[in-house]
Design an enzyme around this catalytic site. Structure first.
Site, PDB file in Angstrom:
ATOM      1  N   SER A 267     -58.483 -22.383 -36.180  1.00 36.88           N
ATOM      2  CA  SER A 267     -57.871 -22.631 -37.488  1.00 36.88           C
ATOM      3  C   SER A 267     -58.516 -23.857 -38.111  1.00 36.88           C
ATOM      4  CB  SER A 267     -56.371 -22.903 -37.343  1.00 36.88           C
ATOM      5  OG  SER A 267     -55.851 -23.386 -38.575  1.00 36.88           O
TER       6      SER A 267
ATOM      7  N   TYR B 223     -48.668 -26.153 -33.939  1.00 36.60           N
ATOM      8  CA  TYR B 223     -49.745 -25.223 -34.270  1.00 36.60           C
ATOM      9  C   TYR B 223     -51.110 -25.901 -34.158  1.00 36.60           C
ATOM     10  CZ  TYR B 223     -52.508 -21.851 -36.980  1.00 36.60           C
ATOM     11  OH  TYR B 223     -53.454 -20.948 -37.380  1.00 36.60           O
TER      12      TYR B 223
HETATM   13  N1  LIG Z   1     -54.460 -16.340 -42.357  1.00 35.95           N
HETATM   14  C1  LIG Z   1     -55.020 -17.516 -42.342  1.00 35.95           C
HETATM   15  O1  LIG Z   1     -55.303 -18.108 -43.375  1.00 35.95           O
HETATM   16  C2  LIG Z   1     -55.319 -18.176 -41.050  1.00 35.95           C
HETATM   17  C3  LIG Z   1     -55.798 -19.492 -41.069  1.00 35.95           C
HETATM   18  C4  LIG Z   1     -56.104 -20.108 -39.857  1.00 35.95           C
HETATM   19  C5  LIG Z   1     -55.933 -19.432 -38.669  1.00 35.95           C
HETATM   20  N2  LIG Z   1     -55.447 -18.153 -38.682  1.00 35.95           N
HETATM   21  C6  LIG Z   1     -55.299 -17.499 -37.371  1.00 35.95           C
HETATM   22  O2  LIG Z   1     -55.721 -16.140 -37.454  1.00 35.95           O
HETATM   23  C7  LIG Z   1     -55.032 -15.386 -36.484  1.00 35.95           C
HETATM   24  C8  LIG Z   1     -54.505 -14.114 -37.127  1.00 35.95           C
HETATM   25  O3  LIG Z   1     -53.574 -14.461 -38.108  1.00 35.95           O
HETATM   26  P1  LIG Z   1     -53.249 -13.593 -39.389  1.00 35.95           P
HETATM   27  O4  LIG Z   1     -53.366 -14.487 -40.544  1.00 35.95           O
HETATM   28  O5  LIG Z   1     -54.032 -12.347 -39.406  1.00 35.95           O
HETATM   29  O6  LIG Z   1     -51.699 -13.338 -39.139  1.00 35.95           O
HETATM   30  P2  LIG Z   1     -50.801 -12.039 -38.922  1.00 35.95           P
HETATM   31  O7  LIG Z   1     -49.458 -12.563 -38.677  1.00 35.95           O
HETATM   32  O8  LIG Z   1     -51.022 -11.088 -40.032  1.00 35.95           O
HETATM   33  O9  LIG Z   1     -51.380 -11.409 -37.580  1.00 35.95           O
HETATM   34  C9  LIG Z   1     -51.109 -11.916 -36.320  1.00 35.95           C
HETATM   35  C10 LIG Z   1     -50.758 -10.766 -35.392  1.00 35.95           C
HETATM   36  O10 LIG Z   1     -50.591 -11.279 -34.074  1.00 35.95           O
HETATM   37  C11 LIG Z   1     -49.483 -10.636 -33.487  1.00 35.95           C
HETATM   38  N3  LIG Z   1     -48.869 -11.457 -32.446  1.00 35.95           N
HETATM   39  C12 LIG Z   1     -48.219 -12.603 -32.593  1.00 35.95           C
HETATM   40  N4  LIG Z   1     -47.768 -13.048 -31.392  1.00 35.95           N
HETATM   41  C13 LIG Z   1     -48.137 -12.118 -30.475  1.00 35.95           C
HETATM   42  C14 LIG Z   1     -47.946 -11.995 -29.081  1.00 35.95           C
HETATM   43  N5  LIG Z   1     -47.260 -12.896 -28.368  1.00 35.95           N
HETATM   44  N6  LIG Z   1     -48.466 -10.911 -28.452  1.00 35.95           N
HETATM   45  C15 LIG Z   1     -49.139  -9.974 -29.162  1.00 35.95           C
HETATM   46  N7  LIG Z   1     -49.347 -10.047 -30.473  1.00 35.95           N
HETATM   47  C16 LIG Z   1     -48.849 -11.119 -31.135  1.00 35.95           C
HETATM   48  C17 LIG Z   1     -48.534 -10.437 -34.630  1.00 35.95           C
HETATM   49  O11 LIG Z   1     -47.585  -9.399 -34.328  1.00 35.95           O
HETATM   50  C18 LIG Z   1     -49.462 -10.073 -35.773  1.00 35.95           C
HETATM   51  O12 LIG Z   1     -49.642  -8.682 -35.871  1.00 35.95           O
HETATM   52  C19 LIG Z   1     -53.952 -16.277 -35.920  1.00 35.95           C
HETATM   53  O13 LIG Z   1     -54.368 -16.802 -34.660  1.00 35.95           O
HETATM   54  C20 LIG Z   1     -53.865 -17.417 -36.917  1.00 35.95           C
HETATM   55  O14 LIG Z   1     -53.443 -18.603 -36.354  1.00 35.95           O
HETATM   56  C21 LIG Z   1     -55.139 -17.522 -39.829  1.00 35.95           C
END
Ligand SMILES: NC(=O)c1ccc[n+]([C@@H]2O[C@H](COP(=O)([O-])OP(=O)(O)OC[C@H]3O[C@@H](n4cnc5c(N)ncnc54)[C@H](O)[C@@H]3O)[C@@H](O)[C@H]2O)c1
Ligand SMILES: [Zn+2]
Lengths: 354, 284
Positions: B178, B191
């Site tokens: 992140s 986080y």
């Molecule tokens: N969206 C952003 O701007 C952003 C920025 C920085 C980091 N991230 C990182 O990207 C990754 C994906 O995030 P996203 O934005 O696509 O979010 P999202 O919530 O759309 O997707 C995350 C998925 O992970 C699954 N999940 C959560 N905990 C779980 C567990 N214990 N076991 C199995 N599955 C689990 C959720 O059900 C969800 O489907 C994350 O690690 C997040 O921290 C996203």
């Protein structure tokens, strides 16, 4: 192998507006049954009289085009070939594969249609409007026994023409052209190609299709029921099997020259087969029909020694199919510029694993 | 098997002799069938596992991997409802909590049964809890975030290592970090600390696993708004610049090209072109 059943449905058939649509419909009925056709195998045709844009009437063979699968075929999947030309080709003494492919392509009435099946000339020769051809498992099982031909005669009497194994393509068409006048009669309803498959003929789409079903059913009855183990056995006793599998996949991929997907079948049916005491004798001969070979290779690997398998494949290639002496020098594939396919196995039988 | 056993029961199976079979195998018209299949896609024959595959960045990674010919194992806490998980033979989906180590080992085993091994691991599942300042941060919340964002990924990396080390082209791990790692914000202690720990874990993995031909990279997304992570109220104030998940996944795939141990950290923000240039820099 289970009991055969006609899947013909009056309402579905009535929805077909043309003979070609009907041809596609019953072809799909055949294609739905994996014990009849596998992997794009089998082909069908219908002979129709067609009037061209300038008013000429012409007999056209609509035969399955390459790249189409019977299971999903549509009218556009049939190649329209000029009958008159196909029959003239059948009277030539010889023709190379490349010439045949070019002739078939050049004598269609629609340049945009798929390339016709390599069995187009054979279909043209058969004097029936509707022709269905499959590689039915049970028929191939019967032909590939020590007394295969006698068995086929016992099952079918003289209602079928029987052709000994000949490589598909022009040579096969010539063999049928030669045998037909000697064997065919008013009661002929089909043909068996030893080591290859079966044809049925008819004056209607339904007749030809249902004859195929009935002919295969006769073979099923001859073979009799066979108990096969069912149900999952699950993961084998070897606790480290994921690593064994990953090692195997790496070895296979290395020999293949590209990463490969390997799937593991540890159900009761597969394991019982892999644990047969006569596994080597049974499995190390060759595939059920020759056109499986490009997907399965000639023989499965027994055990996990990929290097030994590859070495044996190389020897098989170098000897052009384990030929010796004059047979090797004189064979059609003796050309030195033939390029070997990857020597990796496509099927492995590992008694303690899957 | 049916054909051979039926013939055997009738008195013996006799296949065509090898020369005849060879002639069909090397028959130009049969070879043409293989040639028609054309050049295989870049990831053909390879297997990827994506955690958090049901939503957002993970879902986009699945699509990008499939498009490039890979077989994909998808894991998510939520049900994997897209049709592909039941109909596409290249897809194997498992509803599973990544913090359940035994269940995840079972997923790995089933992935091997289905596809034979594992080449790529995309550690994407993660949680972003409601904002809480340290003076009001519960131990429970802290531990929960650590369990999902760090502990589960360590366990999965450990258990996947024997498979990645046996990858025909060399294993690859993409860790989704992140922008909070280099640029944390108030209220995101758990986080940010978890993603920092995850990043450090990835760096160590790159050091330890290079000799096993396993490449490890970290991607630090920022502001990929159309995912489940962003709730409406967080979204509205900062919608001016955003990266679509699809753009993110095409970036992570571009790491595939050659095997090398890259510096694992690159801070990615906002526009896809800047993402790409920062990746180029980090590969140098
Ligand atoms: N969206 C952003 O701007 C952003 C920025 C920085 C980091 N991230 C990182 O990207 C990754 C994906 O995030 P996203 O934005 O696509 O979010 P999202 O919530 O759309 O997707 C995350 C998925 O992970 C699954 N999940 C959560 N905990 C779980 C567990 N214990 N076991 C199995 N599955 C689990 C959720 O059900 C969800 O489907 C994350 O690690 C997040 O921290 C996203
Ligand atoms: Zn055939």
């Amino acid at each position: 192998m289970g009991a055969m059943q006609s899947l013909w449905n009056d309402a579905e058939a009535a929805a077909c507006r043309t003979d070609l649509e009907l041809r596609a419909y019953t072809s799909r009925l055949l294609g739905q049954d994996r014990s009849l056709v596998l992997h794009g195998g089998g082909n069908t045709s219908v002979k129709l009289s067609v009037t061209s844009i300038v008013g000429d009437e012409e007999d056209i063979l609509f035969v399955k085009g390459s790249g189409w699968d019977l299971e999903t075929i549509q009218p556009a999947g049939f190649s329209p070939c000029r009958m008159a030309h196909l029959l003239k080709l059948s009277r030539l003494d010889s023709m190379s594969d490349a010439q045949m492919a070019a002739e078939l392509k050049n004598n269609m009435t629609n340049a945009g249609a798929p390339a016709p099946s390599v069995e187009a000339i054979l279909h043209a020769l058969l004097p029936f409007k509707w022709v269905d051809h499959t590689h039915a498992d049970v028929v191939v099982a019967l032909t590939n026994t020590p007394d295969g031909e006698a068995r086929i005669r016992a099952v079918y009497g003289n209602s079928l023409v029987i052709i000994p194994y000949v490589m598909p393509g022009f040579e096969l068409a010539k063999a049928v052209a030669g045998a037909w006048p000697k064997q065919a009669h008013a009661g002929t309803i089909g043909m068996v190609l030893m080591g290859h498959g079966i044809f049925s003929f008819g004056n209607t789409a339904r007749e030809s299709y249902e004859r195929m079903i009935a002919l295969v059913e006769l073979a099923e009855r001859h073979a009799g029921p066979r108990a096969t183990p069912t149900g999952p056995v699950g993961v084998s006793a070897a606790g480290d099997w994921p690593q064994i599998m990953a090692d195997l996949r790496k070895a296979i991929s290395d020999v293949a020259g590209a990463p490969m997907i390997v799937s593991y079948h540890a159900d009761a049916r597969s394991l019982a087969f892999a644990r047969r005491r006569d596994l080597e004798a049974l499995s190390q001969q060759g595939p059920a029909t020759p056109d499986h070979i490009i997907r399965t290779k000639r023989v499965p690997m027994l055990g996990r020694d990929v290097a030994a398998y590859a070495a044996a494949y190389e020897r098989y290639f170098d000897t052009r199919g384990l030929r010796e002496g004059a047979a090797l020098a004189g064979c059609r594939a003796a050309t030195p510029d033939l390029v070997m396919l990857d020597p990796a196995p496509r099927v492995a039988l590992i008694p303690n694993l899957a | 098997m049916d054909i051979l056993e039926t013939a055997d029961a009738l008195g013996g199976w006799v296949a065509l002799p090898a020369p005849q079979l060879f002639d069909v195998e090397y028959w130009d018209l049969e070879q043409a069938k293989l040639r028609r299949a054309g050049q295989p896609p870049v990831l053909a024959g390879e297997v990827a596992l994506v955690t958090g595959a049901a939503s957002g960045i993970g879902k986009a990674c699945v699509e990008a991997l499939l498009k490039r010919g890979a077989a994909v194992v998808g894991v998510d806490l939520q049900p994997l409802v897209d049709g592909r998980w039941s109909s596409d033979p290249a897809c194997f989906g498992a509803q599973c909590d990544i913090t359940d180590e035994a269940a995840m080992r079972d997923v790995l085993a089933r992935a091997v049964a289905r596809f034979g091994g594992l080449d790529m691991l995309v550690l994407n599942a993660g949680i972003f809890p409601k904002s809480a300042r340290i003076d009001a941060l519960s131990t429970e919340l802290w531990q929960k975030v650590m369990r999902v964002n760090v502990d589960a990924n360590m366990a999965l990396m450990r258990d996947a290592h024997p498979l990645l080390a046996r990858s025909p082209k060399g294993g690859r791990v993409v860790v989704i970090g992140s922008k909070n790692v280099p640029a944390p914000g108030p209220g995101a202690a758990a986080y940010s600390a978890s993603k920092a720990a995850l990043t450090q874990l990835a760096r160590i993995a790159a050091l330890e696993w290079g000799s096993d031909r396993i490449r490890v990279n970290v991607i630090h997304p920022n502001a990929v708004f159309d995912t489940g992570l962003w709730t409406e109220d967080v979204l509205t104030p900062c919608q001016s610049h955003w990266v679509k998940p699809a753009a993110m996944s095409s970036i992570s795939i571009s790491f595939r090209k050659t095997w090398r141990r890259t510096k694992p950290v690159s801070w990615v923000r906002r526009s896809p072109s800047r993402v790409r240039s920062s990746i180029r820099k980090s590969r140098r």
